[in-house]
Design an enzyme around this catalytic site. Structure first.
Site, PDB file in Angstrom:
ATOM      1  N   GLU A 151       0.841  -1.208   0.000  1.00  0.00           N
ATOM      2  CA  GLU A 151       0.000   0.000   0.000  1.00  0.00           C
ATOM      3  C   GLU A 151       0.872   1.252   0.000  1.00  0.00           C
ATOM      4  OE1 GLU A 151      -2.100  -0.399   3.706  1.00  0.00           O
ATOM      5  OE2 GLU A 151      -3.185  -2.193   3.077  1.00  0.00           O
ATOM      6  N   PRO A 152       1.764   1.419  -0.970  1.00  0.00           N
ATOM      7  CA  PRO A 152       2.646   2.584  -0.930  1.00  0.00           C
ATOM      8  C   PRO A 152       1.924   3.873  -1.307  1.00  0.00           C
ATOM      9  CG  PRO A 152       3.018   1.353  -2.947  1.00  0.00           C
ATOM     10  CD  PRO A 152       1.978   0.587  -2.169  1.00  0.00           C
ATOM     11  N   GLY A 153       2.215   4.924  -0.610  1.00  0.00           N
ATOM     12  CA  GLY A 153       1.659   6.231  -0.942  1.00  0.00           C
ATOM     13  C   GLY A 153       2.791   7.195  -1.254  1.00  0.00           C
ATOM     14  N   ARG A 154       3.463   7.616  -0.192  1.00  0.00           N
ATOM     15  CA  ARG A 154       4.518   8.618  -0.308  1.00  0.00           C
ATOM     16  C   ARG A 154       5.561   8.278  -1.373  1.00  0.00           C
ATOM     17  NH1 ARG A 154       6.255  11.662   4.213  1.00  0.00           N
ATOM     18  NH2 ARG A 154       5.358  10.034   5.515  1.00  0.00           N
ATOM     19  N   ARG A 200       3.266  19.932   6.401  1.00  0.00           N
ATOM     20  CA  ARG A 200       4.256  18.980   6.920  1.00  0.00           C
ATOM     21  C   ARG A 200       5.357  19.645   7.764  1.00  0.00           C
ATOM     22  NH1 ARG A 200       7.173  15.974   4.554  1.00  0.00           N
ATOM     23  NH2 ARG A 200       6.772  14.170   5.863  1.00  0.00           N
ATOM     24  N   TYR A 208       5.104  18.196  11.478  1.00  0.00           N
ATOM     25  CA  TYR A 208       6.082  17.143  11.807  1.00  0.00           C
ATOM     26  C   TYR A 208       7.509  17.669  11.875  1.00  0.00           C
ATOM     27  CZ  TYR A 208       2.261  14.546   9.496  1.00  0.00           C
ATOM     28  OH  TYR A 208       1.055  14.063   9.081  1.00  0.00           O
ATOM     29  N   CYS A 254      -1.480  33.896  10.371  1.00  0.00           N
ATOM     30  CA  CYS A 254      -1.215  34.487  11.682  1.00  0.00           C
ATOM     31  C   CYS A 254      -0.868  33.426  12.717  1.00  0.00           C
ATOM     32  CB  CYS A 254      -2.421  35.296  12.117  1.00  0.00           C
ATOM     33  SG  CYS A 254      -2.830  36.515  10.877  1.00  0.00           S
ATOM     34  N   GLU A 255       0.219  32.731  12.504  1.00  0.00           N
ATOM     35  CA  GLU A 255       0.715  31.727  13.451  1.00  0.00           C
ATOM     36  C   GLU A 255       2.221  31.681  13.328  1.00  0.00           C
ATOM     37  OE1 GLU A 255      -0.994  28.486  14.757  1.00  0.00           O
ATOM     38  OE2 GLU A 255      -2.960  28.756  13.832  1.00  0.00           O
ATOM     39  N   TYR A 263       1.089  13.996   0.639  1.00  0.00           N
ATOM     40  CA  TYR A 263       0.643  14.653   1.872  1.00  0.00           C
ATOM     41  C   TYR A 263       0.840  16.166   1.796  1.00  0.00           C
ATOM     42  CZ  TYR A 263       0.851   9.764   3.208  1.00  0.00           C
ATOM     43  OH  TYR A 263       0.691   8.401   3.224  1.00  0.00           O
TER      44      TYR A 263
HETATM   45  N1  LLP Z   1      -1.490   2.034   4.473  1.00  0.00           N
HETATM   46  C1  LLP Z   1      -1.989   2.520   5.618  1.00  0.00           C
HETATM   47  C2  LLP Z   1      -2.895   1.703   6.395  1.00  0.00           C
HETATM   48  C3  LLP Z   1      -1.600   3.806   6.060  1.00  0.00           C
HETATM   49  O1  LLP Z   1      -2.083   4.263   7.208  1.00  0.00           O
HETATM   50  C4  LLP Z   1      -0.702   4.591   5.281  1.00  0.00           C
HETATM   51  C5  LLP Z   1      -0.296   5.920   5.710  1.00  0.00           C
HETATM   52  C6  LLP Z   1      -0.237   4.038   4.070  1.00  0.00           C
HETATM   53  C7  LLP Z   1      -0.630   2.764   3.702  1.00  0.00           C
HETATM   54  C8  LLP Z   1       0.697   4.788   3.172  1.00  0.00           C
HETATM   55  O2  LLP Z   1       1.921   5.029   3.784  1.00  0.00           O
HETATM   56  P1  LLP Z   1       3.122   5.678   2.949  1.00  0.00           P
HETATM   57  O3  LLP Z   1       3.558   4.693   1.902  1.00  0.00           O
HETATM   58  O4  LLP Z   1       2.610   6.922   2.330  1.00  0.00           O
HETATM   59  O5  LLP Z   1       4.164   5.947   3.966  1.00  0.00           O
HETATM   60  N2  LLP Z   1       0.848  12.756   6.738  1.00  0.00           N
HETATM   61  C9  LLP Z   1       2.086  12.074   7.080  1.00  0.00           C
HETATM   62  C10 LLP Z   1       2.053  10.622   6.693  1.00  0.00           C
HETATM   63  C11 LLP Z   1       0.877   9.870   7.281  1.00  0.00           C
HETATM   64  C12 LLP Z   1       0.797   8.431   6.841  1.00  0.00           C
HETATM   65  C13 LLP Z   1      -0.490   7.804   7.261  1.00  0.00           C
HETATM   66  N3  LLP Z   1      -0.695   6.467   6.795  1.00  0.00           N
HETATM   67  C14 LLP Z   1       3.253  12.822   6.449  1.00  0.00           C
HETATM   68  O6  LLP Z   1       3.031  13.834   5.771  1.00  0.00           O
HETATM   69  O7  LLP Z   1       4.413  12.469   6.671  1.00  0.00           O
END
Ligand code: LLP
Length: 451
Positions: free
Chosen positions: A303-306, A342, A346, A377-378, A405
């Protein structure tokens, strides 16, 4: 792009007493979507200042080729096994991004009805969707079941019984996997670490077997897999291997109890190089996991996102005000924490590079340390701190690594319309989300009526 490039330890920064210098050319050498040509920043074949003329700032821009290159790196690295890459929609949910990935054959990891509707609107296949998240509601489960999604990643016993109830009411069988919390330290920022005992996610590793047995006795549940996701922006492979070991152990125990699975889902979380990070490459990641996966005989889900979208995107912003003070120099730009949260949330360090290289490089007299801040304004409204840059008002800056993100976490705080989004492919560019209008900000609101 060669993914091994992401893994070089070579620094692109120089830390001086005044601040951090990020060498734009050295940085972009690691970012396949970006390069300088004749001193001008280009995404693929498009000059970013041309994009600014067309679309104004702040503006998110994504490279189609960069998105596809990472997706393909995943599919190629795991080609020896049956696998499904379920792109995590939360990282960047623009329909154009989802559509490009759907066309390439991707599945999707969703966490809400809204995300599922986006996937379907973009041409994604419901059967290739996995549904994660700790708080799925009755109506969300109903919608997902009706659409025929591939799997619910179940995070609690109460969710399991709720899914069974909904499936029964619809006279359907719900495909499920349990999200196991393996209690391993992902060694990432605490807000984005999810696989530890005291995180809200998943079912404790030691309880999983009993919950699977419970699931096996439910009339409208079809056990299809096992799932885990331990955190985000992981740069090392060891936590993934440790989590996999625990999940594999469970797969064997389940087999002993007569529960056969079809897939194993290892979640997302692979990190990217924002500035000087040295994440493991997708190929090295695959090499570390494949031997343990091959013997299982299951389909592998990720499940890659980033890792798919972060470095495919930049946020373009204009320098509006230069405000040198006795202690600090502030460059106030037209993007802010509402556009990209971000850094504020973080303390994420993201690179800020100019659209036009200064002629004499770093050591010009006008190079100074700047805090790149928004107009909100922060005090927490900053995009980067103490960066050595040579700036003038009107300059365009690109914040790199902003494809993940970025827009999805943006808001209208301070009544700021959200940025536009643009896709670039080769020498073409196209608007993929209009900049919000001021009127739109309050179009759904009503004045209180005094009777
Ligand atoms: N699967 C599940 C169940 C998740 O909760 C997440 C991310 C992913 C897959 C995807 O993860 P990735 O491959 O993107 O690392 N907003 C934060 C990151 C929050 C991630 C939440 N879950 C940031 O900007 O660093």
């Amino acid at each position: 792009m060669s993914h091994s490039e992401q893994n070089t330890a070579e620094s692109v920064t120089t830390q001086t007493e005044q601040g951090l210098y990020v060498n734009p050319q050295a940085l972009t050498a690691h970012l396949p979507a970006l390069h300088y040509r004749d001193g001008a920043l280009h995404m693929e074949q498009v000059n970013v200042d041309e994009l600014v003329k067309h679309y104004d700032t702040p503006c998110y821009v994504y490279s189609k080729q960069a998105i596809l290159a990472v997706y393909q790196a995943y599919t190629e690295s795991f080609a020896s096994l049956p696998h499904q890459i379920c792109y995590a929609v939360k990282a960047n949910s623009n329909l154009a991004v989802l559509g490009i990935l759907a066309q390439a054959g991707a599945g999707f990891d969703i966490v809400s009805r809204g995300e599922l509707m986006r996937v379907l609107a973009a041409g994604g296949e419901a059967s290739r969707v996995v549904f994660s998240g700790v708080g799925k509601t009755y109506s969300e489960i109903e919608y997902a079941l009706t659409q025929g999604i591939g799997c619910f990643n179940v995070e609690s016993i109460s969710e399991l019984t709720l899914i069974n109830d909904v499936a029964k009411a619809l006279d359907k069988s719900a495909p499920i996997s349990l999200r196991v919390n393996p209690d391993v330290d992902a060694k990432t920022h605490p807000y984005i670490s999810t696989g530890l005992k005291d995180n809200k996610f998943g079912i404790a590793h030691e309880d999983a077997l009993a919950v699977y047995q419970q699931a096996a006795n439910l009339s409208h549940i079809d056990i299809v897999g096992i799932d885990c996701h331990i955190g985000s922006q992981l740069t090392e492979v060891e936590p993934f291997v440790a989590a996999l070991d625990k999940v594999v152990e469970l797969v064997h125990s389940l087999r002993d109890k007569g529960i056969e699975l079809r897939h194993i889902d290892l979640g997302g979380g692979l990190g990217v190089r924002y500035i000087d990070e040295t994440p493991v490459s997708i190929d090295e990641f695959a090499q570390a996991l494949l031997p343990k996966l091959t013997e299982l005989g299951l389909t592998i889900f990720f499940e890659p996102g980033r890792s798919i979208v972060a470095n495919a995107g930049v946020l373009l912003t204009r320098v509006d005000v230069l405000k040198p003070t006795e202690h600090k120099n502030f460059a106030i730009v037209d993007a802010a924490m509402n556009d990209l949260i971000r850094p504020a949330l973080y303390q994420a360090e993201m690179a800020v590079i100019p659209s036009v290289l200064p002629e004499n490089g770093l050591n010009t007299d006008d190079t100074q340390a700047w805090d790149i801040v928004g107009a909100i304004c922060e005090t927490g409204d900053f995009l980067a701190k103490d960066r050595l840059l040579s700036l003038a008002t009107g300059d365009t800056l690109a914040i790199t690594g902003a494809g993940a993100y970025g827009f999805t976490m943006s808001s209208n705080y301070n009544s700021r319309p959200r940025a536009s989004e643009v896709m670039v492919a080769d020498d073409r560019h196209q608007l993929i989300r209009k900049r919000e209008t001021f009127e739109g900000l309050y179009a759904d609101e009503m004045l209180w009526q005094d009777k």
